[in-house]
Write a protein that holds these residues in place. Structure first.
Motif, PDB file in Angstrom:
ATOM      1  N   GLY A  93      45.538  38.567  46.372  1.00  0.00           N
ATOM      2  CA  GLY A  93      45.932  39.248  45.148  1.00  0.00           C
ATOM      3  C   GLY A  93      45.332  38.523  43.960  1.00  0.00           C
ATOM      4  O   GLY A  93      45.235  37.293  43.963  1.00  0.00           O
ATOM      5  N   ILE A  94      44.919  39.278  42.967  1.00  0.00           N
ATOM      6  CA  ILE A  94      44.308  38.700  41.768  1.00  0.00           C
ATOM      7  C   ILE A  94      44.988  39.286  40.541  1.00  0.00           C
ATOM      8  O   ILE A  94      45.237  40.488  40.473  1.00  0.00           O
ATOM      9  N   GLY A  95      45.295  38.422  39.584  1.00  0.00           N
ATOM     10  CA  GLY A  95      45.873  38.868  38.326  1.00  0.00           C
ATOM     11  C   GLY A  95      45.214  38.164  37.166  1.00  0.00           C
ATOM     12  O   GLY A  95      44.831  36.993  37.273  1.00  0.00           O
ATOM     13  N   MET A  96      45.061  38.868  36.063  1.00  0.00           N
ATOM     14  CA  MET A  96      44.467  38.286  34.855  1.00  0.00           C
ATOM     15  C   MET A  96      45.282  38.714  33.645  1.00  0.00           C
ATOM     16  O   MET A  96      45.818  39.817  33.608  1.00  0.00           O
ATOM     17  N   SER A  97      45.365  37.803  32.680  1.00  0.00           N
ATOM     18  CA  SER A  97      46.053  38.122  31.444  1.00  0.00           C
ATOM     19  C   SER A  97      45.570  37.172  30.355  1.00  0.00           C
ATOM     20  O   SER A  97      44.984  36.129  30.640  1.00  0.00           O
ATOM     21  N   SER A  98      45.847  37.534  29.126  1.00  0.00           N
ATOM     22  CA  SER A  98      45.541  36.647  28.005  1.00  0.00           C
ATOM     23  C   SER A  98      46.691  36.744  27.015  1.00  0.00           C
ATOM     24  O   SER A  98      47.518  37.646  27.085  1.00  0.00           O
ATOM     25  N   GLY A  99      46.742  35.801  26.114  1.00  0.00           N
ATOM     26  CA  GLY A  99      47.804  35.797  25.130  1.00  0.00           C
ATOM     27  C   GLY A  99      48.842  34.731  25.416  1.00  0.00           C
ATOM     28  O   GLY A  99      48.637  33.828  26.221  1.00  0.00           O
ATOM     29  N   LYS A 100      49.975  34.862  24.742  1.00  0.00           N
ATOM     30  CA  LYS A 100      51.015  33.825  24.762  1.00  0.00           C
ATOM     31  C   LYS A 100      51.542  33.507  26.158  1.00  0.00           C
ATOM     32  O   LYS A 100      51.731  32.348  26.504  1.00  0.00           O
ATOM     33  N   ASN A 101      51.810  34.499  26.961  1.00  0.00           N
ATOM     34  CA  ASN A 101      52.384  34.293  28.296  1.00  0.00           C
ATOM     35  C   ASN A 101      51.374  34.590  29.403  1.00  0.00           C
ATOM     36  O   ASN A 101      51.735  35.085  30.462  1.00  0.00           O
ATOM     37  N   ALA A 102      50.112  34.265  29.158  1.00  0.00           N
ATOM     38  CA  ALA A 102      49.032  34.634  30.074  1.00  0.00           C
ATOM     39  C   ALA A 102      49.240  34.084  31.482  1.00  0.00           C
ATOM     40  O   ALA A 102      49.026  34.806  32.464  1.00  0.00           O
ATOM     41  N   ALA A 103      49.659  32.838  31.621  1.00  0.00           N
ATOM     42  CA  ALA A 103      49.795  32.230  32.949  1.00  0.00           C
ATOM     43  C   ALA A 103      50.851  32.955  33.778  1.00  0.00           C
ATOM     44  O   ALA A 103      50.619  33.316  34.931  1.00  0.00           O
ATOM     45  N   GLN A 104      52.007  33.197  33.186  1.00  0.00           N
ATOM     46  CA  GLN A 104      53.081  33.881  33.900  1.00  0.00           C
ATOM     47  C   GLN A 104      52.695  35.322  34.215  1.00  0.00           C
ATOM     48  O   GLN A 104      52.903  35.800  35.336  1.00  0.00           O
ATOM     49  N   GLU A 105      52.127  36.014  33.249  1.00  0.00           N
ATOM     50  CA  GLU A 105      51.744  37.408  33.468  1.00  0.00           C
ATOM     51  C   GLU A 105      50.641  37.539  34.521  1.00  0.00           C
ATOM     52  O   GLU A 105      50.672  38.462  35.341  1.00  0.00           O
ATOM     53  N   ALA A 106      49.678  36.626  34.520  1.00  0.00           N
ATOM     54  CA  ALA A 106      48.608  36.663  35.521  1.00  0.00           C
ATOM     55  C   ALA A 106      49.176  36.388  36.911  1.00  0.00           C
ATOM     56  O   ALA A 106      48.786  37.041  37.887  1.00  0.00           O
ATOM     57  N   ALA A 107      50.108  35.442  37.014  1.00  0.00           N
ATOM     58  CA  ALA A 107      50.731  35.147  38.307  1.00  0.00           C
ATOM     59  C   ALA A 107      51.526  36.348  38.810  1.00  0.00           C
ATOM     60  O   ALA A 107      51.449  36.706  39.991  1.00  0.00           O
ATOM     61  N   GLU A 108      52.274  36.989  37.932  1.00  0.00           N
ATOM     62  CA  GLU A 108      53.048  38.171  38.323  1.00  0.00           C
ATOM     63  C   GLU A 108      52.130  39.302  38.769  1.00  0.00           C
ATOM     64  O   GLU A 108      52.421  40.003  39.734  1.00  0.00           O
TER      65      GLU A 108
END
Length: 101
Positions: free
Chosen positions: A9-24
């Motif tokens: 599974g792969i997730g990407m995000s940016s911004g304030k909560n990027a790490a948590q959002e990418a992990a989710e």
């Protein structure tokens, strides 16, 4: 030891909560055909730009660990890639599902 099927599974995000959002996003990825909670082993890679902090890596790894069995073998690592800028990418490889799947 044959771990059976491995799923990613792969997730990407940016911004304030990027790490948590990418992990989710990674643990809820449609590529993961099974709930990773039942996997016996997981490899987690957290990638980010040059500003990626150890705190962000820990947040992403903890989010994945929170969805795992207590006795699962979890290995995580991190790398920086300046091309990612403020984007955090989390890749999860899960294997060792009950029944060999």
């Amino acid at each position: 030891n044959d771990a059976g099927t491995a799923l990613m599974g792969i997730g990407m995000s940016s911004g304030k909560n990027a790490a948590q959002e990418a992990a989710e996003a990674a643990i809820s990825s449609p590529l993961l055909e099974h709930d990773i909670q039942n996997a016996k082993g997981v490899v987690v890679t957290v990638s980010g730009g040059k500003e990626l902090s150890l705190k962000e890596v820990g947040i992403a790894a903890q989010r994945v660990c929170d969805n795992m069995e207590y006795e699962a073998n979890i290995i995580f690592g991190a790398l920086t890639d300046p091309r990612l800028g403020d984007t955090v990418s989390v890749t999860v490889l899960a294997a060792g599902f009950p029944g060999g799947d």
